[in-house]
Write a protein that holds these residues in place. Structure first.
Motif, PDB file in Angstrom:
ATOM      1  N   LEU A   1       0.836  -1.198   0.000  1.00 12.48           N
ATOM      2  CA  LEU A   1       0.000   0.000   0.000  1.00 12.48           C
ATOM      3  C   LEU A   1       0.875   1.254   0.000  1.00 12.48           C
ATOM      4  O   LEU A   1       1.879   1.320   0.710  1.00 12.48           O
ATOM      5  N   VAL A   2       0.499   2.237  -0.800  1.00  5.37           N
ATOM      6  CA  VAL A   2       1.252   3.489  -0.892  1.00  5.37           C
ATOM      7  C   VAL A   2       0.613   4.518   0.029  1.00  5.37           C
ATOM      8  O   VAL A   2      -0.589   4.789  -0.074  1.00  5.37           O
ATOM      9  N   ASN A   3       1.419   5.087   0.923  1.00  2.00           N
ATOM     10  CA  ASN A   3       0.853   6.097   1.813  1.00  2.00           C
ATOM     11  C   ASN A   3       0.719   7.440   1.087  1.00  2.00           C
ATOM     12  O   ASN A   3       1.281   7.643   0.001  1.00  2.00           O
ATOM     13  N   GLU A   4      -0.014   8.335   1.673  1.00  2.00           N
ATOM     14  CA  GLU A   4      -0.343   9.607   1.019  1.00  2.00           C
ATOM     15  C   GLU A   4       0.901  10.442   0.731  1.00  2.00           C
ATOM     16  O   GLU A   4       0.999  11.085  -0.334  1.00  2.00           O
ATOM     17  N   GLN A   5       1.872  10.414   1.622  1.00  2.00           N
ATOM     18  CA  GLN A   5       3.087  11.203   1.412  1.00  2.00           C
ATOM     19  C   GLN A   5       3.885  10.707   0.208  1.00  2.00           C
ATOM     20  O   GLN A   5       4.335  11.491  -0.624  1.00  2.00           O
ATOM     21  N   ASP A   6       4.044   9.372   0.107  1.00  2.00           N
ATOM     22  CA  ASP A   6       4.776   8.806  -1.026  1.00  2.00           C
ATOM     23  C   ASP A   6       4.043   9.072  -2.337  1.00  2.00           C
ATOM     24  O   ASP A   6       4.662   9.331  -3.370  1.00  2.00           O
ATOM     25  N   ARG A   7       2.722   8.999  -2.283  1.00  2.00           N
ATOM     26  CA  ARG A   7       1.951   9.257  -3.511  1.00  2.00           C
ATOM     27  C   ARG A   7       2.105  10.700  -3.960  1.00  2.00           C
ATOM     28  O   ARG A   7       2.215  10.987  -5.162  1.00  2.00           O
ATOM     29  N   LYS A   8       2.130  11.625  -3.015  1.00  2.00           N
ATOM     30  CA  LYS A   8       2.321  13.035  -3.370  1.00  2.00           C
ATOM     31  C   LYS A   8       3.681  13.269  -4.005  1.00  2.00           C
ATOM     32  O   LYS A   8       3.814  14.038  -4.966  1.00  2.00           O
ATOM     33  N   LEU A   9       4.718  12.600  -3.485  1.00  2.00           N
ATOM     34  CA  LEU A   9       6.057  12.723  -4.062  1.00  2.00           C
ATOM     35  C   LEU A   9       6.082  12.213  -5.490  1.00  2.00           C
ATOM     36  O   LEU A   9       6.652  12.840  -6.390  1.00  2.00           O
ATOM     37  N   ARG A  10       5.458  11.058  -5.726  1.00  2.00           N
ATOM     38  CA  ARG A  10       5.390  10.494  -7.077  1.00  2.00           C
ATOM     39  C   ARG A  10       4.591  11.411  -8.002  1.00  2.00           C
ATOM     40  O   ARG A  10       4.942  11.596  -9.163  1.00  2.00           O
ATOM     41  N   ASN A  11       3.516  11.978  -7.475  1.00  2.00           N
ATOM     42  CA  ASN A  11       2.703  12.891  -8.283  1.00  2.00           C
ATOM     43  C   ASN A  11       3.481  14.138  -8.682  1.00  2.00           C
ATOM     44  O   ASN A  11       3.335  14.646  -9.806  1.00  2.00           O
ATOM     45  N   GLU A  12       4.313  14.648  -7.776  1.00  2.00           N
ATOM     46  CA  GLU A  12       5.120  15.825  -8.084  1.00  2.00           C
ATOM     47  C   GLU A  12       6.116  15.530  -9.195  1.00  2.00           C
ATOM     48  O   GLU A  12       6.318  16.336 -10.106  1.00  2.00           O
ATOM     49  N   GLU A  13       6.753  14.356  -9.137  1.00  2.00           N
ATOM     50  CA  GLU A  13       7.687  13.955 -10.193  1.00  2.00           C
ATOM     51  C   GLU A  13       6.958  13.821 -11.526  1.00  2.00           C
ATOM     52  O   GLU A  13       7.454  14.228 -12.575  1.00  2.00           O
ATOM     53  N   GLU A  14       5.761  13.254 -11.463  1.00  2.00           N
ATOM     54  CA  GLU A  14       4.969  13.064 -12.680  1.00  2.00           C
ATOM     55  C   GLU A  14       4.556  14.405 -13.279  1.00  2.00           C
ATOM     56  O   GLU A  14       4.600  14.608 -14.497  1.00  2.00           O
ATOM     57  N   LYS A  15       4.181  15.349 -12.431  1.00  2.00           N
ATOM     58  CA  LYS A  15       3.769  16.671 -12.915  1.00  2.00           C
ATOM     59  C   LYS A  15       4.909  17.386 -13.629  1.00  2.00           C
ATOM     60  O   LYS A  15       4.700  18.098 -14.611  1.00  2.00           O
ATOM     61  N   LYS A  16       6.120  17.198 -13.136  1.00  2.00           N
ATOM     62  CA  LYS A  16       7.289  17.808 -13.778  1.00  2.00           C
ATOM     63  C   LYS A  16       7.469  17.275 -15.188  1.00  2.00           C
ATOM     64  O   LYS A  16       7.747  18.032 -16.124  1.00  2.00           O
ATOM     65  N   LYS A  17       7.310  15.961 -15.367  1.00  2.00           N
ATOM     66  CA  LYS A  17       7.429  15.364 -16.704  1.00  2.00           C
ATOM     67  C   LYS A  17       6.332  15.873 -17.624  1.00  2.00           C
ATOM     68  O   LYS A  17       6.577  16.215 -18.782  1.00  2.00           O
ATOM     69  N   GLN A  18       5.117  15.936 -17.100  1.00  2.00           N
ATOM     70  CA  GLN A  18       3.998  16.404 -17.909  1.00  2.00           C
ATOM     71  C   GLN A  18       4.172  17.868 -18.304  1.00  2.00           C
ATOM     72  O   GLN A  18       3.867  18.257 -19.438  1.00  2.00           O
TER      73      GLN A  18
END
Length: 297
Positions: A51-68
């Motif tokens: 299970l991915v906790n909310e903090q780790d998901r936010k970090l992954r989302n930030e990396e993804e937003k940079k690519k997008q």
């Protein structure tokens, strides 16, 4: 650990590479998962998931937003160049102050995942492309495609959702080894019965690891995935939007098209295709033009 539909998870056996969301709980041992950013679907043993906790998901989302954001900036740069070319052509080399309007190609986007569809719709609107979005399970698309085409009368059709190449069921040249490619291919064939001309209805089809050659042979202009790799959820948007915003007087360079995507030529490919944007003058109000372009007109 007890999982539920909608939970974000990672797979231990794949070194936690892709963020997934639980799509369906099949039984007490396996679940169906879909990529949060990649158009991949897979069956997974529950004991392989973390299970991915909310903090780790936010970090992954930030990396993804940079690519997008990087892809978005590149796309906007290309769009500005296209607009500058339009202004030069429509003003006779800047010799006239004539105003003009533009009609981008209209898109019908059919997606097997409602979350992906919402993300794609938001990006289409951000890019200024007219969009009609429909969520539908992949197996239903071939059955509904003709009625949707008759209703929307799009210039561009996107047929996408989830897919996967399953090595255990055959090699890369066997349709049975692909989870949903057959439905995408059937939908493309039905669409080509409706509009055979490849420049009058431009089609993108496929998802992660789809059988690229079959989709192109079925009649798609663009498809995934030449190297059977994962494609990003937003890749179909960049392809469709580029065609929509390129003048019908110009062809769309496949190489230039793919460099705007997040996946590139290993995950996406296609054939030379004409753009679908048309310019006109004199300028009418946006409201009048939109009324003239309503569905069915």
């Amino acid at each position: 650990m007890k999982f539920k539909v909608g939970d974000f998870v990672l797979r231990k056996s794949y070194d936690y590479d892709i963020l997934f969301r639980i799509y369906q709980i099949d039984n007490d041992k396996t679940v169906t998962i879909v990529g949060e950013e990649m158009r991949l679907i897979a069956d997974a043993p529950i004991n392989d998931l973390v299970l991915v906790n909310e903090q780790d998901r936010k970090l992954r989302n930030e990396e993804e937003k940079k690519k997008q954001e990087s892809c978005y900036r590149l796309f906007r740069q290309d769009s500005r160049l296209l607009r500058q070319k339009s202004e030069y052509v429509m003003t006779g080399g800047y010799r006239s102050n004539s105003s003009y309007f533009e009609l981008p190609g209209r898109i019908l986007h059919i997606d097997g995942d409602p979350v992906y569809l919402n993300k794609c719709t938001d990006l289409y609107e951000k890019l200024g492309v007219p969009i009609y979005g429909v969520h539908m399970e992949e197996r239903e698309i071939p059955l509904q495609i003709t009625s949707l085409l008759e209703m929307v009368r799009p210039d561009i059709l996107v047929v996408t959702g989830h897919d996967a190449y399953m090595r255990s069921k055959g090699d890369q040249n066997e349709m049975k080894a692909y989870r949903n490619t057959k439905y995408f291919a059937e939908a493309v064939r039905e669409a080509r019965k409706f509009e055979p001309h490849i420049d009058h209805l431009v089609i993108f089809a496929g998802a992660c690891q789809s059988y690229f050659e079959t989709l192109i042979r079925a009649g798609a202009n663009f498809a995934s995935s030449p190297d059977r790799i994962n494609i990003h959820a937003l890749d179909p948007v960049y392809i469709a939007a580029k065609v929509s915003l390129t003048s019908f007087m110009d062809s769309v360079s496949v190489w230039e098209l793919l460099r705007n995507t997040l996946t590139g030529e290993k995950g996406l490919g296609g054939i030379e295709t004409r753009g679908l944007l048309r310019r006109g003058m004199p300028t009418k109000s946006d409201e009048d033009i939109n009324n003239d372009r309503k569905i069915g007109k």
